[in-house]
Structures are given as C-alpha cells and as structure tokens.
Design a protein around this motif. Structure first.
Motif, PDB file in Angstrom:
ATOM      1  N   CYS A   3     -14.324  48.128 -43.000  1.00 37.30           N
ATOM      2  CA  CYS A   3     -13.504  49.702 -42.324  1.00 37.30           C
ATOM      3  C   CYS A   3     -11.669  49.332 -42.415  1.00 37.30           C
ATOM      4  O   CYS A   3     -11.337  48.353 -41.786  1.00 37.30           O
ATOM      5  N   SER A   4     -11.113  50.322 -42.802  1.00 37.26           N
ATOM      6  CA  SER A   4      -9.993  50.739 -42.750  1.00 37.26           C
ATOM      7  C   SER A   4      -9.280  51.977 -42.620  1.00 37.26           C
ATOM      8  O   SER A   4      -9.999  53.377 -42.191  1.00 37.26           O
ATOM      9  N   VAL A   5      -8.437  52.254 -41.791  1.00 37.63           N
ATOM     10  CA  VAL A   5      -6.956  53.296 -41.568  1.00 37.63           C
ATOM     11  C   VAL A   5      -6.270  52.894 -42.488  1.00 37.63           C
ATOM     12  O   VAL A   5      -4.977  52.451 -41.785  1.00 37.63           O
ATOM     13  N   VAL A   6      -5.508  54.003 -42.394  1.00 40.80           N
ATOM     14  CA  VAL A   6      -4.636  54.463 -43.942  1.00 40.80           C
ATOM     15  C   VAL A   6      -3.437  55.484 -43.152  1.00 40.80           C
ATOM     16  O   VAL A   6      -3.732  56.443 -42.739  1.00 40.80           O
ATOM     17  N   GLY A   7      -2.354  55.147 -43.560  1.00 39.38           N
ATOM     18  CA  GLY A   7      -1.550  56.044 -43.360  1.00 39.38           C
ATOM     19  C   GLY A   7      -0.859  56.081 -42.453  1.00 39.38           C
ATOM     20  O   GLY A   7      -1.024  57.925 -41.616  1.00 39.38           O
ATOM     21  N   CYS A   8      -0.640  55.616 -41.493  1.00 43.48           N
ATOM     22  CA  CYS A   8      -0.512  55.314 -40.261  1.00 43.48           C
ATOM     23  C   CYS A   8       1.309  55.596 -40.076  1.00 43.48           C
ATOM     24  O   CYS A   8       2.107  54.520 -40.204  1.00 43.48           O
ATOM     25  N   GLU A   9       1.139  56.752 -39.880  1.00 44.53           N
ATOM     26  CA  GLU A   9       3.064  56.793 -40.016  1.00 44.53           C
ATOM     27  C   GLU A   9       3.487  56.543 -38.677  1.00 44.53           C
ATOM     28  O   GLU A   9       5.453  56.399 -39.134  1.00 44.53           O
ATOM     29  N   ARG A  10       3.387  56.306 -38.184  1.00 42.96           N
ATOM     30  CA  ARG A  10       4.179  55.419 -36.891  1.00 42.96           C
ATOM     31  C   ARG A  10       4.401  54.091 -36.682  1.00 42.96           C
ATOM     32  O   ARG A  10       5.050  53.569 -35.608  1.00 42.96           O
ATOM     33  N   LEU A  11       3.538  53.873 -37.365  1.00 49.20           N
ATOM     34  CA  LEU A  11       3.545  52.378 -38.550  1.00 49.20           C
ATOM     35  C   LEU A  11       4.783  51.672 -38.917  1.00 49.20           C
ATOM     36  O   LEU A  11       4.576  52.048 -39.790  1.00 49.20           O
ATOM     37  N   THR A  12       5.199  50.338 -38.258  1.00 49.27           N
ATOM     38  CA  THR A  12       6.759  50.493 -39.156  1.00 49.27           C
ATOM     39  C   THR A  12       6.258  49.067 -39.095  1.00 49.27           C
ATOM     40  O   THR A  12       5.951  47.871 -38.320  1.00 49.27           O
ATOM     41  N   VAL A  13       6.175  48.226 -40.771  1.00 57.45           N
ATOM     42  CA  VAL A  13       5.590  47.043 -40.830  1.00 57.45           C
ATOM     43  C   VAL A  13       6.389  46.393 -41.314  1.00 57.45           C
ATOM     44  O   VAL A  13       7.340  46.882 -42.628  1.00 57.45           O
ATOM     45  N   MET A  14       6.979  44.945 -40.448  1.00 53.26           N
ATOM     46  CA  MET A  14       7.940  44.400 -41.156  1.00 53.26           C
ATOM     47  C   MET A  14       7.416  42.969 -41.324  1.00 53.26           C
ATOM     48  O   MET A  14       7.344  41.883 -40.484  1.00 53.26           O
TER      49      MET A  14
END
Length: 875
Positions: free
Chosen positions: A465-476
């Motif tokens: 399962c996958s969720v992509v393009g989470c615009e509010r997510l900032t990954v550091m």
C-alpha cells in the motif's frame, strides 16, 4: 555472421527473448501502423556477449549499429552531427520482462555544441534546444559516466532560487545556456575530461552503459524480488527523438488503458505540457490527470484513447503506454503490460472474459496466485477507522492498509525490519535505489510524485500500500524526521496508512478480516467447472467454517475435535477426563462433554449448510493437555477438587518421551471406547436435530485417526457403530453416515487394502505422514529443513510442498491397494502441503476426490486445481 541489430520494421511481439519486451512491442506497433518514431534494437544476445567478453562492443556489433543508423537517416532525413538537420535519438533499455526504473535511459543523444545551435535555428526555439542539451549532459553524466545526479540538480535548484523561480519550465534560454556551461564544467571538475562531442562516440558509450546497467545493484535486487533470471540480458532501443518540450502545443505522459488500482475501464494516467518523459515519473513537476488532455487537446486525446483500446484488444491485456505530443502530433513511445494491484488484476481479467476479449480457459490460466492471495489482505476495521482523524493525505497510489514505524531511508528501514519491526518507508520521493527498502516495507509514503511516479508504480506492482504526493509533508531525510504543519514524524513513529483512501493516521488502527471479494463470487463458479478435485476447509469453529464457505469450500474436510478443548473451561473438563481414576468418573465427565460437543457439532452443521462434513475424533497428544509443571498441577488439583499428589502422580504416569508417537488417536479409542462412543453419539444426535430444524440433508463423515492396523480399526469402528445404532433406535430415526480413517502412519499405507475392507474413506494427514516417513519432527524440523535447503539436499520444505518421491509414493501405494478392495473408496488429502501449487499435478495423478486446507488457502487451491486441469486439456 551473427545478427545483433534489428530495425523496428523487422521484428514482432513474439521476439521478446531476443528484442526485449520494449523492442518487441515497438516492432509490433510499427507493424500495426501506429505512430511510432522509427528506430532499431540491439539484441539481448549482444548484451550477453558484451557482458561475457570483456565489456566492449565488438567491431561486428558497431558495424551493424552504423548500418542501422544509416537506414534511420534515410527514413528520417536527418543525420548525426548534421548542422542543418541533426539526428537525435533516445537510448533505452528493454529486457524480456518489464523492470520499471531499474535500468538506464539517455535522451537527446546526438546533441553537441554545434548541433544544439542547428536545433535552435530549425525549431526557432532557443530555450527548447538548450533545455534538450542540458538534459543530455545530465543524463549522460549520470548514466554513462557515473556522476551523482544531485550534482547536476543542485545547479538548477540554485539558479531557480537565485531568480525567485519555482519550476524548471520557468527558466529561460539564457538560464539553460548558463546551466549547459556549468554542466560542462562539472565534467572537467569531476572527470577531468570534456563531454564527448562526437554523436557516434556518444551512441557507443550509451549502448555500453545500458548493457552494463543490467548488472547494477537495483536491477539485481528487482530481479531477485520478482523471480527474474539474471541470464536474460537487456536489449537497447535506439529511437528517433520526438519532443514534448517543444512548447505549449507539445507534451508527454504515461497512461494506462484501465485503472491500475481498481481495474475500472477507461484511460488512467497523467501528462505534462512542455515536458519530456522523465519529468512525469521523476516528480519534478506535478502532472495533470489524463482527462484534462481531452479539454486541452481533444483530437489527440481521442486518438490516444482509440490506440489504447486497440492495443488492449491486440495484446489481450491492460496496457501501460508512454506517449509524446510534438506540436500537436501524437507519437507512441512504448506499450507494455501495465503493473496493477491484485484486486485490479482480478477485476480486469474478469472484465476481459465478460467482454469476450479472452476465453474462460485463458481467464483460468492467467490468474496469478500472488494476486489472489494479496486480494484477500485485510483493511482497517471500519468502525475503528470512523473514530480516527487523518493528519495527512495524498494520492491513493496502491490500495490496502498497513501499520508500521516510520523510517526515512531504505537502509534504516531494512535494519528495522531485521530487528523484527513493521516498517513504513517515508521519503520525499523514492528512486530505483530504494527498491530493497520498498520491498520490506508495509507501506510507502512520499511527499512528491504522481500516480505514475516510481513509488506508485513499484509499490503497486509489489502489492504494497502506498500514498504519494502528500503536499503538506516536508521530509527531512538527513535529519530522520518529517513535518506536517506543526506535527512531527520522528524515526520510529507509528503510522497507519490507507492506500485505498490516500489517508495517513498516527498510531495503530485495528485491521478487519476479509471474507471474500466480488471477484471471488464470479471466479468460484468458473473454477468449479474446471477443477476435477474439490476443495474443503480445515475448520471446526463456526467462524472458521463460515470463512471457509465464503472463500469457496465445498465442505469441511477436517474438523479437529481436540481443538475444541483449548478454551480454558473446556480444557479443565478435558483434564478431568484424562486424569479420571475410574470408568464411573470418566462417564460422569463424558456426560457433560457430550452436551457441549453436541452443541459444537450443531453449530458446525448449521455453518456448513448441508455440505459434506468430516469430523475427526479426538487425536490429542497428551502433552498438549497435561499440566506442565508442579505449579500447574497445584492449580488443576484445586480446580478439580483433587490433591496435588493425585494430580502429580497421574500426570507423571501419563507423561511420554515422545508424545507424537504415544497415546493418541484411536489408541485412545481402544483403551477408552466410551470416549469415542460419546463423540459419535454427539455427532449423530446433532446431525439429526439440525436435519429436522434446518431441513439440511446431512451425511456425517466420522474419521478415526492414527490407524496402523485393520484389526485395530475394525475394533474401534465396531464400538462406535454399536453406540450409533443404539442411539438411532432410541430416537426412532435413521441417518446415513460414513466412518473412515486418516492415513498418517507409513504402515497404514502398506496395509491399506486390509483397512479398506472396513473403512468408507481415507483421508491422508500429510503433516504426520511426512514426519513419520522422513523421521523429521513437525515441531522441531525448521532448523534441519533450513540447512537442507541451504545446501541443496531439499528443493522445497517437505512440510510445505508434498514430498512426491517419499510421502507421495506411500500415498500412491495406499490408494492403489485401498481401491483395489473398494473401488468406491473416497480419498481426501489434508494439510497445507496438499494446497501448494507444486503438489497439485501429482495429486491429479493419484485420482483423489478432494483436498482440505486452511480457509484462506482455499481460493488459491481452487485456482491452482482449475489451472492444472486447463493446462492438461490444452497440452
């Protein structure tokens, strides 16, 4: 002379081994007259020769490539290095099996400092020309010469920041000229060499790089995960460039002929205006849904839709199509069978069958066990989900549900998995290097990318399962954390991911158990029309029986009555029975047990709804029920109203060195016939009552376990028959029933003809028969079996795949001898090994009537049995 090169016009879809999947499909589409840019393929055989003979292109290969280039020039009217009309090509990999993102591509090959000016002049678009040139410099540096792509990307990022720009397509011609100059400087700084200006040199180096990419780490990992041989090699496809980055009347995209997540008919995909193909899958810009193309360019959209429908019918499969529009002219760059979720795979095949695209036999043959198994995975419990609020959402790229701890790199995820953790991989965007991390993750989340991004395509293909393009997510990623507004996700934070809705939750959400899917309702009838062997369920609780029936079982093949005594209060009753010191005390306990057993059997019959039901009489290895230590003896003594010494003495007397070979099965029936008589009476009374209450036609099948001798079986059967007949006379009724045995000891196979004189059916217990035949404890075997698998003594675990040479030979002997005496002898096989695909063909040879397995193995067993029948008929 070997032939190493084929023009697209010379190949066909049947030549996948030689031309690779991509090359074969380009050749096929060329034959169909579709708008495919012209080109040629360097074969997989050339790749293998290259890899096995010093990693150098031979003169013979180079000569054939040059001949093909000359033919390409004639067809296109363009030439390599020509200052008026330069030929530019793409160089792409293409193995027999699709391996998206695993190997390498170079676009715009043929550009240099002179031809870029010609391209700018001919196109009257300087920005376009230098955008193409910088792409070549970047791809060539990364793919061919091994430079880190981030070195190039950092220059573009810095330039956009310096000029206050957000997207690549906002950069001007002067910007791209600056980038080109900086990129050529990178070659000098990092490699102490200039970018090669000769297009032929570029071409040879690119071909070698694509051949070499067959053995890169991510490609090897992908092949291992998907069971693809390392000996196939990859072809190289050289194709005239067409340009989606030619301005607002140009674009590029990836489209599926059906929805790859759900299987719905109709185009599904994305495209970008003024872009090249890599932009769509790389997540550099956010693409538009393909339906928007119908508004932007309706003529091209309708043409694309018609082509996809034709390709789907031609290949009899859902297609994944790459396309480019150059100044309003549509080109098809690739088609291949599209990756899809397991639920979509089942839906699409059923739709193809119902639409007349494939036959029923093809439907049966093409359903994959992994798809069927994955389609049965549970989702989040609906009631629990309604009480939760998601903190993050994105594109629902691959359905299903999973919970795990967040990790921000493939390495960290892999290490956590090795520690026994469930893992959710959180990335800005995945790349092919993340394949190992994706494979071991429960779910994948990315902040960038669309439905055709790397993360979406790979996760969907793996059933993760996958969720992509989470615009509010900032990954550091370097700091091992991510932010969603003020909320922080740290390494180890537990997340629950719903790949069907695109929502992410903090903490764990309970899962629901899935009984069956709409697809299974349709498939069961089809499988049953083809499978000669029926499938029953190993089940004794109402819940397990209902699950088994919902998943397609035709009855119960094994109800283990000893499993009905594991619950605490029943365990106490059973302990009272085996610790009793006299017949009177046993009969008193049996009277109580008969009441609960009768109710058990009634529930069983009601859940089975008249289907065949085989109930095995008690087969309890006593060590499973006896107190384990002095403390338990004290507790049992207190609960039973006995002294500690009484319980301890009796427990010690019943203790066995090897309980699996001890006082169990019908040995219990010989020593204490009243126990089996009680069970038989409960079975019969329950059947009679349910028959009257529910109007079911019930014929109980009573199975006596652990038989080794005909006289032994006849003795116990007689005692059971006496109790049954007495009960029927008392209740003034009649009932058809059968009494058979479980064959699980080698000696029973040798004397099967004698036992068959008294038994109505045989059911092979493959677990016990395997441990008896191989001398391997079913409880202690994993360490030994693992060692034997590692050194190649065993090909498969004999407790998972039927040992045909040993256990299978015993079964064959028993069936032949048993049916010689009783031709109507019904034969069943119980145990998970019977349901394994590798066991099915052999079971067909034995002529058995049914197999019985755990409920969630039933659909796959039915599918495999039907497929084996179809394959035998077709062959």
């Amino acid at each position: 002379m070997n032939r190493w090169v084929y023009l697209f016009s010379e190949g066909s879809k049947e030549q996948r081994d030689l031309l690779g999947g991509k090359g074969a499909n380009l050749a096929e589409m060329t034959k169909l007259g579709l708008p495919v840019p012209t080109g040629f393929t360097v074969t997989t055989e050339a790749c293998l020769y290259y890899l096995n003979h010093g990693d150098q292109l031979t003169d013979e290969v180079k000569n054939q490539v040059m001949t093909a280039v000359e033919q390409l020039s004639v067809k296109t009217g363009k030439k390599f290095g020509d200052l008026n009309n330069p030929l530019l090509v793409s160089v792409r990999s293409g193995s027999k099996f699709s391996m998206p993102g695993m190997m390498d591509t170079v676009l715009n090959l043929g550009l240099n400092d002179q031809t870029v000016a010609a391209l700018a002049s001919n196109s009257q678009n300087e920005r376009f020309a230098y955008d193409c040139y910088r792409r070549l410099l970047q791809m060539f540096g990364n793919v061919v010469l091994g430079l880190d792509n981030s070195i190039f990307e950092s220059r573009i990022t810095a330039l956009k920041k310096e000029n206050g720009l957000s997207f690549d397509n906002e950069l001007t011609a002067d910007h791209w000229k600056q980038i080109v100059s900086e990129y050529k400087g990178i070659y000098r700084e990092e490699l102490q060499r200039e970018f090669p200006q000769d297009p032929i040199e570029q071409l040879y180096l690119a071909i070698e790089a694509v051949f070499g990419s067959w053995n890169n780490a991510r490609a090897k990992t992908y092949r291992r995960l998907h069971g693809i041989s390392d000996d196939l090699g990859t072809a190289v496809n050289i194709q005239e460039m067409v340009f989606g980055n030619f301005g607002e009347t140009s674009g590029t995209g990836v489209v599926f002929s059906r929805n790859p997540s759900l299987g719905d008919p109709g185009l599904f995909g994305e495209y970008l205006i003024n872009a090249q193909g890599e932009d769509v899958v790389a997540g550099v810009r956010t693409p538009k849904p393909i339906q928007v193309l119908a508004e932007d360019m309706p003529e091209q959209f309708n043409q694309l839709k018609a082509i996809c429908e034709n390709l789907e019918t031609h290949y009899q499969d859902m297609q994944d199509v790459e396309f480019t529009i150059e100044r309003e002219k549509l080109f098809i760059l690739q088609t291949r069978s599209g990756k899809r979720t397991s639920k979509a795979a089942l839906r699409i095949l059923l739709d193809f069958f119902n639409e007349g695209i494939i036959s029923e036999e093809a439907l049966v043959n093409r359903i994959e066990g992994k798809d069927l198994e994955a389609a049965l995975h549970p989702n989040f419990d609906e009631a629990a989900l309604k009480r939760r609020v998601s903190f993050l959402s994105g594109l629902a790229a691959s359905p299903g549900a999973a919970t795990g701890a967040a990790y921000f790199s493939a390495d960290a995820a892999t290490e956590a998995k090795a520690r026994g953790e469930r893992v959710v991989l959180v990335r800005e965007e995945t790349s092919p290097e993340d394949i190992e991390g994706i494979a071991i993750s429960e779910a994948v989340i990315t902040s960038r990318g669309g439905m055709t991004s790397h993360a979406a395509v790979v996760a969907r293909g793996m059933g993760i399962c996958s969720v992509v393009g989470c615009e509010r997510l900032t990954v550091m990623e370097n700091e091992n954390k991510a932010m969603v507004g003020d909320e922080m996700i740290e390494e180890g934070t537990v997340l629950s991911v719903d790949g069907s809705s695109g929502k992410v939750y903090f903490g764990e959400i309970p899962m629901e158990e899935v009984g069956h899917t709409v697809a299974l309702d349709e498939l069961h009838a089809i499988w049953d029309r083809h499978a000669a062997i029926k499938v029953r369920a190993n089940a004794e609780t109402p819940k397990d029986i209902e699950t088994g029936m919902a998943l397609g079982a035709v009855g119960i093949g094994l109800a283990r009555t000893e499993h009905m005594f594991f619950e605490k209060t029943r365990l106490l009753q059973f302990r009272r029975l085996i610790l009793a010191d006299s017949l009177a005390e046993r009969l008193e306990v049996l009277k109580e047990l008969k009441t609960v057993q009768k109710q058990d059997f009634k529930y069983m019959y009601e859940a089975a709804k008249g289907r065949p039901t085989t109930i095995r009489l008690l087969d309890p290895p006593l060590h499973e029920f006896l107190p384990k230590n002095a403390e338990e003896c004290r507790e049992v003594a207190k609960e039973l109203g006995k002294t500690f010494n009484e319980v301890k003495r009796k427990t010690d007397n019943l203790a066995e060195v090897n309980p699996m070979l001890g006082f169990r099965g019908l040995r219990l029936g010989v020593a204490y016939p009243e126990i089996y008589q009680m069970q038989a009476e409960a079975i019969i009374e329950a059947a009679c009552e349910v028959r009257e209450e529910q109007a079911f036609s019930i014929q109980p099948e009573i199975m006596i376990p652990f038989t080794i001798d005909a006289g032994e079986f006849a003795h116990v059967r007689q005692a059971i028959e006496e109790a049954i007949q007495k009960n029927l006379r008392h209740n003034q009724t009649t009932l058809d029933y059968q009494i058979g045995t479980m064959i699980e000891i080698p000696r029973a196979c040798f004397v099967a003809d004698q036992i068959a004189q008294y038994a109505d059916f045989f059911s092979f217990g493959t677990n016990d028969l395997t441990q008896m035949a191989l001398g391997l404890s079913r409880d202690d075997s994993p360490r030994i079996v693992t060692q034997y698998l590692d050194v190649g003594i065993f090909e498969d675990d004999p407790f998972q795949v039927l040992d045909k040479a040993g256990v299978g030979a015993l079964m064959k002997l028993a069936i032949e001898r048993g049916r010689k005496v009783n031709p109507q002898l019904k034969i069943g096989v119980c145990g998970e090994a019977a349901a394994h695909p590798k066991s099915i063909d052999f079971l067909y040879e034995l002529g058995i009537d049914y197999i019985s397995c755990s409920p969630f193995r039933i659909p796959q067993a039915k599918m495999t049995l039907a497929k084996a029948t179809v394959e035998n008929v077709l062959s």
